[in-house]
Structures are given as structure tokens and as C-alpha cells.
Design a protein around this motif. Structure first.
Motif, PDB file in Angstrom:
ATOM      1  N   MET A   1       2.181 -22.126  -5.461  1.00 32.15           N
ATOM      2  CA  MET A   1       1.555 -21.020  -4.732  1.00 32.15           C
ATOM      3  C   MET A   1       2.568 -20.303  -3.838  1.00 32.15           C
ATOM      4  N   ILE A   2       3.455 -21.044  -3.191  1.00 31.43           N
ATOM      5  CA  ILE A   2       4.482 -20.430  -2.347  1.00 31.43           C
ATOM      6  C   ILE A   2       5.430 -19.593  -3.196  1.00 31.43           C
ATOM      7  N   LEU A   3       5.873 -20.132  -4.337  1.00 29.31           N
ATOM      8  CA  LEU A   3       6.747 -19.369  -5.230  1.00 29.31           C
ATOM      9  C   LEU A   3       6.047 -18.119  -5.758  1.00 29.31           C
ATOM     10  N   GLY A   4       4.751 -18.238  -6.041  1.00 26.03           N
ATOM     11  CA  GLY A   4       3.988 -17.084  -6.504  1.00 26.03           C
ATOM     12  C   GLY A   4       3.909 -15.989  -5.460  1.00 26.03           C
ATOM     13  N   VAL A   5       3.643 -16.376  -4.229  1.00 27.07           N
ATOM     14  CA  VAL A   5       3.579 -15.384  -3.147  1.00 27.07           C
ATOM     15  C   VAL A   5       4.953 -14.744  -2.922  1.00 27.07           C
ATOM     16  N   LEU A   6       6.017 -15.531  -2.984  1.00 26.21           N
ATOM     17  CA  LEU A   6       7.370 -14.982  -2.833  1.00 26.21           C
ATOM     18  C   LEU A   6       7.694 -13.990  -3.951  1.00 26.21           C
ATOM     19  N   ALA A   7       7.321 -14.326  -5.176  1.00 27.86           N
ATOM     20  CA  ALA A   7       7.557 -13.406  -6.288  1.00 27.86           C
ATOM     21  C   ALA A   7       6.781 -12.104  -6.096  1.00 27.86           C
ATOM     22  N   LEU A   8       5.543 -12.198  -5.624  1.00 27.50           N
ATOM     23  CA  LEU A   8       4.746 -10.995  -5.370  1.00 27.50           C
ATOM     24  C   LEU A   8       5.340 -10.151  -4.251  1.00 27.50           C
ATOM     25  N   ILE A   9       5.811 -10.801  -3.199  1.00 25.63           N
ATOM     26  CA  ILE A   9       6.433 -10.066  -2.085  1.00 25.63           C
ATOM     27  C   ILE A   9       7.687  -9.350  -2.548  1.00 25.63           C
ATOM     28  N   ILE A  10       8.513 -10.024  -3.325  1.00 26.62           N
ATOM     29  CA  ILE A  10       9.740  -9.395  -3.827  1.00 26.62           C
ATOM     30  C   ILE A  10       9.401  -8.208  -4.723  1.00 26.62           C
ATOM     31  N   GLU A  11       8.417  -8.385  -5.603  1.00 27.07           N
ATOM     32  CA  GLU A  11       8.040  -7.304  -6.519  1.00 27.07           C
ATOM     33  C   GLU A  11       7.516  -6.084  -5.763  1.00 27.07           C
ATOM     34  N   VAL A  12       6.655  -6.302  -4.797  1.00 22.36           N
ATOM     35  CA  VAL A  12       6.034  -5.184  -4.100  1.00 22.36           C
ATOM     36  C   VAL A  12       6.941  -4.600  -3.015  1.00 22.36           C
ATOM     37  N   ALA A  13       7.475  -5.448  -2.150  1.00 26.01           N
ATOM     38  CA  ALA A  13       8.227  -4.958  -0.994  1.00 26.01           C
ATOM     39  C   ALA A  13       9.662  -4.554  -1.335  1.00 26.01           C
ATOM     40  N   VAL A  14      10.333  -5.340  -2.140  1.00 29.18           N
ATOM     41  CA  VAL A  14      11.742  -5.063  -2.418  1.00 29.18           C
ATOM     42  C   VAL A  14      11.898  -4.127  -3.611  1.00 29.18           C
ATOM     43  N   LEU A  15      11.216  -4.418  -4.708  1.00 32.27           N
ATOM     44  CA  LEU A  15      11.376  -3.632  -5.925  1.00 32.27           C
ATOM     45  C   LEU A  15      10.407  -2.472  -6.038  1.00 32.27           C
ATOM     46  N   GLY A  16       9.401  -2.433  -5.188  1.00 32.64           N
ATOM     47  CA  GLY A  16       8.467  -1.310  -5.164  1.00 32.64           C
ATOM     48  C   GLY A  16       7.662  -1.152  -6.441  1.00 32.64           C
ATOM     49  N   MET A  17       7.271  -2.238  -7.041  1.00 26.92           N
ATOM     50  CA  MET A  17       6.480  -2.237  -8.279  1.00 26.92           C
ATOM     51  C   MET A  17       7.201  -1.511  -9.414  1.00 26.92           C
ATOM     52  N   SER A  18       8.534  -1.554  -9.428  1.00 27.00           N
ATOM     53  CA  SER A  18       9.278  -0.891 -10.485  1.00 27.00           C
ATOM     54  C   SER A  18       9.351  -1.734 -11.742  1.00 27.00           C
ATOM     55  N   THR A  19       9.355  -3.040 -11.584  1.00 24.91           N
ATOM     56  CA  THR A  19       9.261  -3.936 -12.743  1.00 24.91           C
ATOM     57  C   THR A  19       7.989  -4.737 -12.548  1.00 24.91           C
ATOM     58  N   PHE A  20       7.339  -5.069 -13.625  1.00 26.01           N
ATOM     59  CA  PHE A  20       6.099  -5.817 -13.497  1.00 26.01           C
ATOM     60  C   PHE A  20       6.289  -7.299 -13.781  1.00 26.01           C
ATOM     61  N   ILE A  21       7.478  -7.706 -14.160  1.00 31.84           N
ATOM     62  CA  ILE A  21       7.729  -9.090 -14.552  1.00 31.84           C
ATOM     63  C   ILE A  21       7.420 -10.049 -13.404  1.00 31.84           C
TER      64      ILE A  21
END
Length: 150
Positions: free
Chosen positions: A13-33
Motif C-alpha cells: 500500500m505504501i509503494l502504491g501511494v508513492l507510485a500514485l504521488i510520483i505519477e500525479v505530482a511529479v509527472l503530471g499524469m503524462s505517463t499512465f504506467i
């Protein structure tokens, strides 16, 4: 490593939340992986936490593989359509109220220039304007001010 295995649902769950934070905050939903992977990790950890899945590495691997693939199949097209939906309205800025008197003739070619805020801008107009005409800026592009007579 033993600590992670002992607390596998929470670690997932922690890794999942970190992946979501990176995708949304850092990458700006540019990749969906990372979005799909984050959803998968969090869902697997949640199901393990509630006892729906066995808390083992093999179960985590297969569960994440299947959930990530399912998320990709179900969400790829709607998310891609959402990304293509852009707003094309003009941005209001300090140029909106800018007006001045032309020192040279202006036309669509942009051969005339005007210095403003330390930058030399090309001037363009839909209709030819002669020197001495009082104009206002109606549109901005990179390095170009479109003007019209007042």
C-alpha cells in the motif's frame, strides 16, 4: 527484507501511494504506467490486509500483474481522451492594456519591431497600418505582438 515480508500488505500500500504521488505530482499524469501500477499495488495490499488474498510474494506478483493489466485495458482510452481535451482560450496578461504609436509601417509579414520590457517584439497586423497610427495589442505569440488600430 524480512520486515517487508512480515508487513507485505502495508508495504504494498505504501509503494502504491508513492507510485500514485510520483505519477500525479511529479509527472503530471503524462505517463499512465505508474498510475496503473500504483492502483494495483494499493489494491493488492488492501485485499491482503482484509484477508481476501494470501500475504505472499507470489500472490503479490500475480495479483499486481493481473490488476495492472486490467487497469491498462479499462482506463487507457478514457485517460488518453482526457489528456487530449485542452482549453484553447487566450491568456490575459499585462499586454492586454498595452497601446502605443507605431514608428514604422506594420503588416502581416512582421518586418517592424517594438521594444517592450527589454524585449524586441515583431509587430504584425491583419490589415496594413502606417507609421504614426495609434494601436493596441490584441493577440500575443512567441516573440510576436498582433496589433490593430484604435
Amino acid at each position: 527484507m524480512q520486515f517487508i515480508i512480515d508487513n507485505l500488505p502495508q508495504a504494498l500500500m505504501i509503494l502504491g501511494v508513492l507510485a500514485l504521488i510520483i505519477e500525479v505530482a511529479v509527472l503530471g499524469m503524462s505517463t499512465f504506467i505508474l498510475l496503473f501500477l500504483g492502483i494495483s499495488l494499493f489494491a493488492t495490499g488492501l485485499m491482503m490486509n482484509f484477508g481476501l488474498l494470501d500475504a505472499s510474494l507470489t500472490t503479490a506478483l500475480w495479483s499486481n500483474t493481473l490488476i495492472t493489466a486490467a487497469c491498462a485495458l479499462l482506463l487507457w482510452k478514457p485517460l488518453k481522451r482526457m489528456q487530449e481535451n485542452v482549453d484553447s482560450k487566450d491568456v490575459k496578461s499585462d499586454f492586454a492594456e498595452l497601446d502605443f504609436v507605431l514608428t514604422n509601417d506594420v503588416n502581416e509579414l512582421g518586418l517592424s519591431t517594438y521594444s517592450y520590457s527589454g524585449i524586441t517584439w515583431k509587430l504584425k497586423s491583419q490589415q496594413p497600418l502606417s507609421a504614426g497610427t495609434h494601436v493596441k495589442v490584441v493577440k500575443k505569440e512567441v516573440g510576436v505582438m498582433w496589433v490593430e488600430a484604435i
